[in-house]
Design an enzyme around this catalytic site. Structure first.
Site, short mmCIF file in Angstrom:
data_model
loop_
_atom_site.label_atom_id
_atom_site.label_comp_id
_atom_site.label_asym_id
_atom_site.label_seq_id
_atom_site.Cartn_x
_atom_site.Cartn_y
_atom_site.Cartn_z
N ASP A 63 7.62 105.64 110.35
CA ASP A 63 8.61 106.32 109.50
C ASP A 63 7.92 106.94 108.28
OD1 ASP A 63 10.95 107.13 108.28
OD2 ASP A 63 11.99 105.24 108.62
N ASP A 64 7.95 108.26 108.18
CA ASP A 64 7.39 108.99 107.03
C ASP A 64 5.87 108.91 106.96
OD1 ASP A 64 10.00 109.53 106.42
OD2 ASP A 64 10.01 108.54 104.48
N CYS A 103 14.56 112.07 109.27
CA CYS A 103 14.57 111.02 110.28
C CYS A 103 15.74 111.06 111.27
CB CYS A 103 14.48 109.66 109.62
SG CYS A 103 15.45 109.47 108.14
N HIS A 158 19.54 104.15 112.59
CA HIS A 158 19.82 105.34 111.77
C HIS A 158 20.47 106.47 112.55
CE1 HIS A 158 18.47 107.89 108.08
NE2 HIS A 158 19.72 107.45 108.00
N ASP A 316 8.12 110.16 112.65
CA ASP A 316 9.42 110.81 112.81
C ASP A 316 9.53 112.13 112.06
OD1 ASP A 316 9.46 109.66 110.27
OD2 ASP A 316 11.54 109.01 110.40
N ASN A 317 8.66 112.33 111.07
CA ASN A 317 8.61 113.59 110.31
C ASN A 317 7.34 113.55 109.47
OD1 ASN A 317 11.32 111.95 108.92
ND2 ASN A 317 9.45 112.11 107.71
#
Length: 581
Positions: A63-64, A103, A158, A316-317
């Site tokens: 994540d991130d 996300c 999420h 995710d990004n």
């Protein structure tokens, strides 16, 4: 005479070999001479011949995580990820691979095989929002279950939890351990800041958010989240060692998303080496994640599960530079459609990959929506679904052939009805076609373009949005990403034919866009109304039968410009601005 004897000998030999082959196929056992035994073992383990059963699929989503946050991309080597590096360097590194800029849309595209303009979840879901991933869409765990897989989600969901039929177990996962919101405190397992004053605004909602299936899981409180998730992944693998059913494990880590928290021992190695405090903690969180991935792969190998497994790692990004991440040398960061926001770290590792591609870079175009058809068609043996935007990439990755994907859509919206040849001032979007990438409008620019310098300090470029010119073509960009990967040379006013081609493609996708799941926030979602826990608070819904109330429309219009559309790039900008204020 001699010739006849030789022919009879050949026939007898072939018959014996055929009988042995039938015995091997029917019994799965080899009880013959050593040479044949060795040959049978070789054939069974040859990745070109396929495994004895459908492969297990493990998808690890960070994540991130920034482009420059793994050692094999990191020119300064300030963050150490030896285990991620080893898996990437022994597998196939996806160097032209894209996710969405934030996300929720990335996860929705992963689950559905659709562009974000076609699954409806175009924005980050806040804690009090009533929407969720539309239930008229069959998603990855549901499809893989039909193909004989057991399915497990560990970590971040999420994709909405306002109603029970939005929850992971209701959407195809056999087991779930994790949280529903976009972030959590790594030790207390709460979302939001309980120390904030009690404010009616949604952004101050705070409560407990940790679940085992559909039960609140308070027993884990005080344990570090990454450790919990890795341990559960190891348990799932161990429970399948005697199980003939293949498994799909979605290890959706909260790391390295804020808040910046990690046990001190992971930070100590960076003392005196990284001076920026956020970068230092971010590095510790990344090292903890790297250790966890090693623990997972060690378990796979120790229990002899690795030989039948495909492992994918992805972010995710792009990285959030305000929280210590780095996307150098790419421009921009999370929530932007510059390369630093959407081009992400990714690789595939498996004994099932052809030996000729192990240890190589895959430069073919690929996006996060491609994983569903890749897993279902390419690995699980399912049939092609023409409704999907995703493309089956398995053969291309496995053997190193050219990518079947020629374009990828990141975002589109606004007014699609403009005359070709005119400036599309009321449409926004971003698309990649071949080597070229077109971006329209101010949406996704977030007022200013930030990046990090070589010392990971925030720098502001000379681009600031003039609110009176938000829909002018000065914010439109066109870059040849192969020749200009850092987006320094805007060709929008020069490459007229290329621009016209990409505008036509964008217009086509604009007309295929489905209604966006509205960002309607409700005060009834406040966890203080339910013993301090974020739980579903609405009755089950059917996306196809859902209609907004007049109050919903009034609220949405006051905050997001118009109900039926985002009114071009102006609406897109307001949407981003509302997330930051």
């Amino acid at each position: 005479m001699t010739s006849n004897i030789w022919m009879k000998s050949c026939v007898v030999t072939l018959s014996v070999l055929s009988l042995l082959l039938i015995m091997i196929i029917s019994t799965g056992k080899v009880v013959v001479v050593d040479n044949v035994t060795r040959l049978a073992k070789h054939v069974r383990r040859d990745p070109e011949s396929g495994p004895r059963k459908k492969p297990n699929i493990i998808f690890i989503l960070a994540d991130d995580l920034g482009w420059n946050d793994v050692s094999y991309h990191n020119s300064s080597c300030d963050i150490h990820t030896p285990n991620i590096d080893r898996l990437a360097k022994e597998g196939v590194r996806l160097e032209n691979y894209y996710a969405q800029s934030v996300c929720t849309p990335s996860r929705a595209s992963f689950m559905t095989g659709l562009y974000k303009s076609r699954h409806g979840l175009e924005n980050v879901l806040a804690a009090g929002e009533a929407g969720c991933l539309p239930n008229n869409l069959e998603i990855m765990p549901q499809i893989l279950k039909r193909h004989g897989y057991t399915t497990h989600l560990v970590g971040k969901w999420h994709l909405g939890f306002s109603r029970r039929n939005c929850l992971p177990n209701q959407r195809g996962f056999d087991t779930f351990l994790g949280f529903h919101n976009g972030a959590l405190d790594y030790y207390r397992h709460t979302h939001g800041n309980p120390s904030q004053p009690k404010d009616p605004d949604i952004k101050y909602f705070a409560g407990f958010d940790f679940w085992e299936n559909e039960k609140v899981a308070e027993d884990y409180t005080g344990q570090y989240a990454t450790h919990i998730f890795v341990k559960r992944a190891q348990e799932i693998i161990a429970n399948h060692t005697q199980n003939e059913e293949p498994f799909f494990l979605f290890l959706s880590l909260s790391a390295v998303h804020a808040p910046l928290l990690v046990p001190q021992n992971y930070i100590e190695q960076y003392e005196g080496k990284i001076t920026d405090q956020k970068r230092k903690i971010h590095a510790g969180m990344t090292s903890c994640m790297d250790e966890g991935i090693k623990n997972v792969t060690d378990t796979l190998q120790r229990l002899d599960v690795w030989k039948d497994t495909v492992l994918v790692f992805s972010s995710d990004n792009g990285g959030e530079v305000n929280e210590g991440a780095s996307n150098i040398p790419l421009l921009g960061h999370k929530a932007q459609f510059t390369e630093g926001g959407i081009r992400v770290v990714g690789f595939v590792n498996s004994p099932l990959l052809s030996k000729q591609v192990q240890g190589t870079n895959y430069t073919g175009l690929m996006g996060v929506a491609d994983w569903l058809p890749t897993f279902v068609e390419g690995i699980a043996g399912g049939s092609k679904d023409p409704k999907l935007d995703g493309v089956n990439m398995w053969e291309s990755i496995r053997y190193g052939t050219s990518s079947p994907r020629k374009e990828y859509l990141y975002e589109v919206g606004g007014n699609c009805n403009w005359n070709e040849g005119d400036e599309p001032l009321t449409m926004y979007g971003t698309i990649r076609v071949g080597d070229w990438k077109l971006h329209l409008g101010a949406g996704g620019i977030n007022q200013r373009i930030w990046h990090t310098d070589k010392d990971h300090r925030m720098r502001l470029t000379d681009m600031e949005i003039d609110f009176n010119k938000m829909c002018s073509s000065e914010f439109n960009t066109l870059h040849n990403i192969r020749l200009d990967p850092y987006e320094k040379h805007n060709q929008y006013q020069k490459a007229h034919n290329i621009r016209a081609t990409l505008l036509k493609k964008l217009k086509y996708h604009c007309r295929r866009k489905v209604p966006t799941v509205p960002k309607i926030e409700r005060k009834e979602a406040n966890p203080q109304l339910r013993q301090g826990v974020f739980t579903p608070w609405l009755d089950d819904w059917n996306y196809l039968e859902w209609h907004p109330t007049s109050a919903d429309k009034k609220y949405f219009k006051s905050r997001y410009c118009t109900w039926d559309s985002f009114c071009g790039c102006t609406g897109s900008f307001r949407r981003y601005r509302s997330r930051e204020t």
